[in-house]
Design a protein around this motif. Structure first.
Motif, mmCIF file in Angstrom:
data_model
loop_
_atom_site.group_PDB
_atom_site.id
_atom_site.type_symbol
_atom_site.label_atom_id
_atom_site.label_comp_id
_atom_site.label_asym_id
_atom_site.label_seq_id
_atom_site.Cartn_x
_atom_site.Cartn_y
_atom_site.Cartn_z
ATOM 1 N N GLN A 174 -5.475 12.054 12.613
ATOM 2 C CA GLN A 174 -6.068 12.839 13.984
ATOM 3 C C GLN A 174 -5.531 14.280 13.670
ATOM 4 O O GLN A 174 -4.708 14.903 13.674
ATOM 5 N N PRO A 175 -6.878 14.978 13.390
ATOM 6 C CA PRO A 175 -6.703 16.302 12.943
ATOM 7 C C PRO A 175 -5.897 17.404 13.856
ATOM 8 O O PRO A 175 -4.993 18.184 13.596
ATOM 9 N N ALA A 176 -6.158 17.186 15.082
ATOM 10 C CA ALA A 176 -5.407 18.115 16.014
ATOM 11 C C ALA A 176 -3.896 17.715 16.170
ATOM 12 O O ALA A 176 -3.043 18.679 16.243
ATOM 13 N N LYS A 177 -3.731 16.396 15.966
ATOM 14 C CA LYS A 177 -2.257 16.111 16.102
ATOM 15 C C LYS A 177 -1.664 16.638 14.794
ATOM 16 O O LYS A 177 -0.511 17.112 14.694
ATOM 17 N N LEU A 178 -2.231 16.698 13.696
ATOM 18 C CA LEU A 178 -1.897 17.280 12.308
ATOM 19 C C LEU A 178 -1.500 18.561 12.354
ATOM 20 O O LEU A 178 -0.358 19.062 12.054
ATOM 21 N N VAL A 179 -2.547 19.610 12.632
ATOM 22 C CA VAL A 179 -2.569 20.794 12.998
ATOM 23 C C VAL A 179 -1.429 21.536 13.793
ATOM 24 O O VAL A 179 -0.650 22.283 13.500
ATOM 25 N N ARG A 180 -1.295 20.695 14.957
ATOM 26 C CA ARG A 180 -0.333 21.133 16.043
ATOM 27 C C ARG A 180 0.983 20.954 15.523
ATOM 28 O O ARG A 180 1.984 21.325 15.842
ATOM 29 N N GLY A 181 1.082 19.621 14.725
ATOM 30 C CA GLY A 181 2.485 19.318 14.310
ATOM 31 C C GLY A 181 2.802 20.087 13.036
ATOM 32 O O GLY A 181 4.344 20.791 12.918
ATOM 33 N N LEU A 182 2.090 20.732 12.261
ATOM 34 C CA LEU A 182 2.260 21.824 11.463
ATOM 35 C C LEU A 182 2.975 23.081 12.042
ATOM 36 O O LEU A 182 3.728 23.693 11.509
ATOM 37 N N ILE A 219 6.187 14.308 11.864
ATOM 38 C CA ILE A 219 4.645 14.777 12.551
ATOM 39 C C ILE A 219 3.908 13.495 12.709
ATOM 40 O O ILE A 219 3.736 12.561 11.568
ATOM 41 N N ASP A 220 3.489 12.789 13.727
ATOM 42 C CA ASP A 220 2.793 11.773 14.027
ATOM 43 C C ASP A 220 1.447 12.254 14.158
ATOM 44 O O ASP A 220 0.963 13.052 15.175
ATOM 45 N N ALA A 221 0.234 12.115 13.425
ATOM 46 C CA ALA A 221 -0.583 12.467 13.420
ATOM 47 C C ALA A 221 -1.748 11.236 13.077
ATOM 48 O O ALA A 221 -2.894 11.629 12.705
ATOM 49 N N ASP A 222 -1.495 10.169 13.569
ATOM 50 C CA ASP A 222 -1.979 8.983 13.472
ATOM 51 C C ASP A 222 -2.689 8.625 11.942
ATOM 52 O O ASP A 222 -3.625 8.287 11.605
ATOM 53 N N ILE A 223 -1.942 9.222 11.075
ATOM 54 C CA ILE A 223 -2.279 8.644 9.545
ATOM 55 C C ILE A 223 -2.171 7.326 9.176
ATOM 56 O O ILE A 223 -1.180 6.470 9.368
ATOM 57 N N ARG A 224 -3.340 6.908 8.607
ATOM 58 C CA ARG A 224 -3.297 5.489 8.274
ATOM 59 C C ARG A 224 -3.897 5.656 6.731
ATOM 60 O O ARG A 224 -5.107 5.914 6.500
ATOM 61 N N ALA A 283 -6.618 14.716 -5.689
ATOM 62 C CA ALA A 283 -6.330 13.417 -5.138
ATOM 63 C C ALA A 283 -4.953 13.281 -4.879
ATOM 64 O O ALA A 283 -4.748 12.685 -3.814
ATOM 65 N N GLY A 284 -4.004 14.142 -5.291
ATOM 66 C CA GLY A 284 -2.647 14.014 -5.143
ATOM 67 C C GLY A 284 -2.214 14.420 -3.706
ATOM 68 O O GLY A 284 -1.136 14.195 -3.142
ATOM 69 N N THR A 285 -3.401 15.077 -3.104
ATOM 70 C CA THR A 285 -3.013 16.038 -1.885
ATOM 71 C C THR A 285 -2.808 14.771 -0.557
ATOM 72 O O THR A 285 -1.993 14.978 0.156
ATOM 73 N N VAL A 286 -3.318 13.537 -0.852
ATOM 74 C CA VAL A 286 -3.247 12.518 -0.015
ATOM 75 C C VAL A 286 -1.636 12.058 0.225
ATOM 76 O O VAL A 286 -1.198 12.187 1.314
ATOM 77 N N ASP A 287 -0.999 11.846 -0.839
ATOM 78 C CA ASP A 287 0.300 11.357 -0.851
ATOM 79 C C ASP A 287 1.242 12.437 -0.493
ATOM 80 O O ASP A 287 2.425 12.393 0.272
ATOM 81 N N GLU A 288 1.043 13.599 -0.774
ATOM 82 C CA GLU A 288 1.785 14.804 -0.173
ATOM 83 C C GLU A 288 1.838 15.319 0.942
ATOM 84 O O GLU A 288 2.756 15.674 1.683
ATOM 85 N N VAL A 289 0.427 15.005 1.582
ATOM 86 C CA VAL A 289 0.334 15.378 2.957
ATOM 87 C C VAL A 289 1.301 14.381 3.923
ATOM 88 O O VAL A 289 1.989 14.658 4.970
ATOM 89 N N GLY A 316 -13.457 15.886 10.661
ATOM 90 C CA GLY A 316 -13.720 14.325 10.848
ATOM 91 C C GLY A 316 -12.584 13.536 10.448
ATOM 92 O O GLY A 316 -12.649 12.046 10.623
ATOM 93 N N GLY A 317 -11.387 14.116 10.179
ATOM 94 C CA GLY A 317 -10.107 13.450 9.967
ATOM 95 C C GLY A 317 -10.171 12.687 8.776
ATOM 96 O O GLY A 317 -9.319 11.600 8.554
ATOM 97 N N TRP A 318 -10.743 13.230 8.025
ATOM 98 C CA TRP A 318 -10.786 12.670 6.431
ATOM 99 C C TRP A 318 -9.750 13.331 5.503
ATOM 100 O O TRP A 318 -10.059 14.316 5.211
#
Length: 461
Positions: free
Chosen positions: A191-199, A122-127, A107-113, A76-78
């Motif tokens: 956008q999870p597919a963008k994130l995993v493909r970027g990784l 990596i462009d993953a539409d993160i907002r 909680a710290g994973t948000v800032d780390e990612v 779900g892109g959360w």
């Protein structure tokens, strides 16, 4: 509800031009320092942190389909950094400060990612957004207030959470019959597919070999056997999450729980003005058969939920295709919460599986004798938890004595699930009771239905 496209892995891949061409398979027998089974978030984050820490390591990732085929490309892109497991269960084998430290690390994973994606381009539409959990009846509102109290009792920063009354919640998103909401600040939409493909592209640039179209048939000390050859490695990491039950010997380790989503056509500006949602919040509710939603980059709404919760024998879907009954259920949830959307087309539906341990609490670890590590059982919180897994596995593999390896989820032992047909009966009974509990609460029950408590006792939820 008619859907224009069903399966094809997920909408997230349609959004980036379709399913990617696979990388080459394993060319035969090879040697590596670390072999990773599974090219999703867990495996890729583990490879990334290992390579950053020790660039000389030879790392090979083997993947049955393609990088991001599983939940990493379908979720779900959360990027929530949330703690959705039982603190009390971790407390039984740990201490309160340790559980609070694990909560803070999550909680710290948000800032780390976000840090890594920005550093690596990596462009993953993160907002960055808030998470809004709404209540639409009295029992749900009671649970919202209880959750707020529990977070405060477990030392969550009061500035990160707040309770909204009906008017304030409606000002955020015009939810039908909303009575209040819990807001958690400091989360993010991706956008999870963008994130995993970027990784995946990132770790390849670092020198990690990713071998796709390669089916693992056995995992043992020092070797990963596949249909394309054997990877001989001193350390092995099983990063297969919801697909773990398909590995010989792991059939009862984690239950493969299904989750599904639908996505609307892009909403016109006039409809967004009517709905609100200007903060692009992650949206969920406190129903027992809960839902999860986001407002996407191009102005669509995704809505997810359980649908058919479990297939006999932990079987998985075929390329993300889901049942019409599930699509209808998700559409009913969407239009119940947001009746303004009732005339929108549903353009895509899909599903995937997530891993569920017997006690519904995630684990990460490394067996010192076999040197076989694992991480997963995220129960739907994998986007953020997998990052912490990757960092923790890095420290475990390299033998580092860090704060991460002392967190209470590390090397935690959980008993296996019961054999079939008991698994199937238990899970389906649980969700049937949840549905009945939701119906009773929606019809006016003021407090949480006892049927929900019975459902939890059946499966240890």
């Amino acid at each position: 509800m008619r859907v224009e496209r069903n399966g094809d892995i997920s909408f997230w891949y349609a959004d980036i031009g379709g399913i990617p061409a696979p990388r080459a398979p394993l060319p035969g027998d090879i040697d590596a320092d670390v072999a990773i089974v599974g090219a999703g978030f867990t495996g890729l984050w583990t490879a990334y942190y290992l390579k950053k820490a020790q660039p000389s390591l030879r790392i090979a990732i083997v993947e049955r389909e393609f990088a991001g085929f599983g939940a990493s490309g379908r979720n779900g892109g959360w990027l929530s950094g949330g703690f959705g497991w039982s603190r009390e269960k971790y407390l039984k084998t740990s201490s309160r400060p340790a559980v609070v430290a694990m909560q803070a690390a999550m909680a710290g994973t948000v800032d780390e990612v976000i840090r890594v994606t920005e550093a690596e381009g990596i462009d993953a539409d993160i907002r960055r957004v808030d998470n809004l959990t709404v209540a639409t009846n009295a029992a749900q509102l009671e649970r919202v207030r209880e959750e707020h109290k529990e977070l405060l009792a477990w030392d969550v920063d009061p500035a990160r959470i707040e309770i909204l009354d009906a008017a304030a919640a409606r000002a955020r998103i015009d939810i039908r019959n909303v009575m209040g909401a819990l807001v958690v600040h400091g989360q993010a939409r991706v956008q999870p597919a963008k994130l995993v493909r970027g990784l995946a592209a990132m770790v390849e640039r670092l020198g990690v070999g990713i071998y796709e179209q390669t089916t693992v048939t056995a995992i043992a000390k020092g070797s990963v056997t596949t249909n394309r050859g054997t990877v001989r490695a001193g350390t092995i990491v099983r990063a297969t999450e919801g697909f773990t039950a398909g590995i010989p010997g792991e059939e009862r380790t984690w239950l493969a729980l299904n989750s599904a989503q639908i996505v609307t056509e892009p909403l016109p500006p006039s409809l967004w003005k009517e709905i609100g949602w200007e903060g692009h919040e992650l949206l969920g509710n406190t129903a027992h058969a809960y839902c999860y939603a986001q407002r996407t980059r191009e102005g669509r709404i995704t809505m997810g939920g359980r649908g058919v919760p479990y297939r006999y024998g932990s079987r998985t879907d075929i390329n993300g295709a889901t049942q019409q009954a599930t699509i209808d259920q998700l559409y009913a949830i969407l239009t119940s919460l947001l009746p303004q959307t009732s005339r929108l087309r549903i353009e895509h539906a899909w599903c995937g599986v997530l891993g569920v341990p017997r006690d519904w609490c995630t684990t990460v670890g490394l067996d010192p004798q076999s040197r076989i590590g694992w991480a997963g059982g995220y129960v739907g919180l994998g986007v953020s938890s997998s990052n912490l897994s990757g960092r923790t596995l890095c420290d475990l593999v390299l033998g580092r004595e860090t704060d991460l390896v002392r967190l209470p989820w590390v090397n935690r032992s959980v008993r296996p699930w019961e054999p079939e047909p008991f698994r199937w009966l238990g899970v389906h009974s649980m969700y049937q009771l949840y549905r009945l509990a939701d119906q009773r609460e929606e019809s006016g029950l003021a407090h949480t239905s006892k049927l929900a408590a019975l459902a939890d006792r059946i499966t240890g939820h």
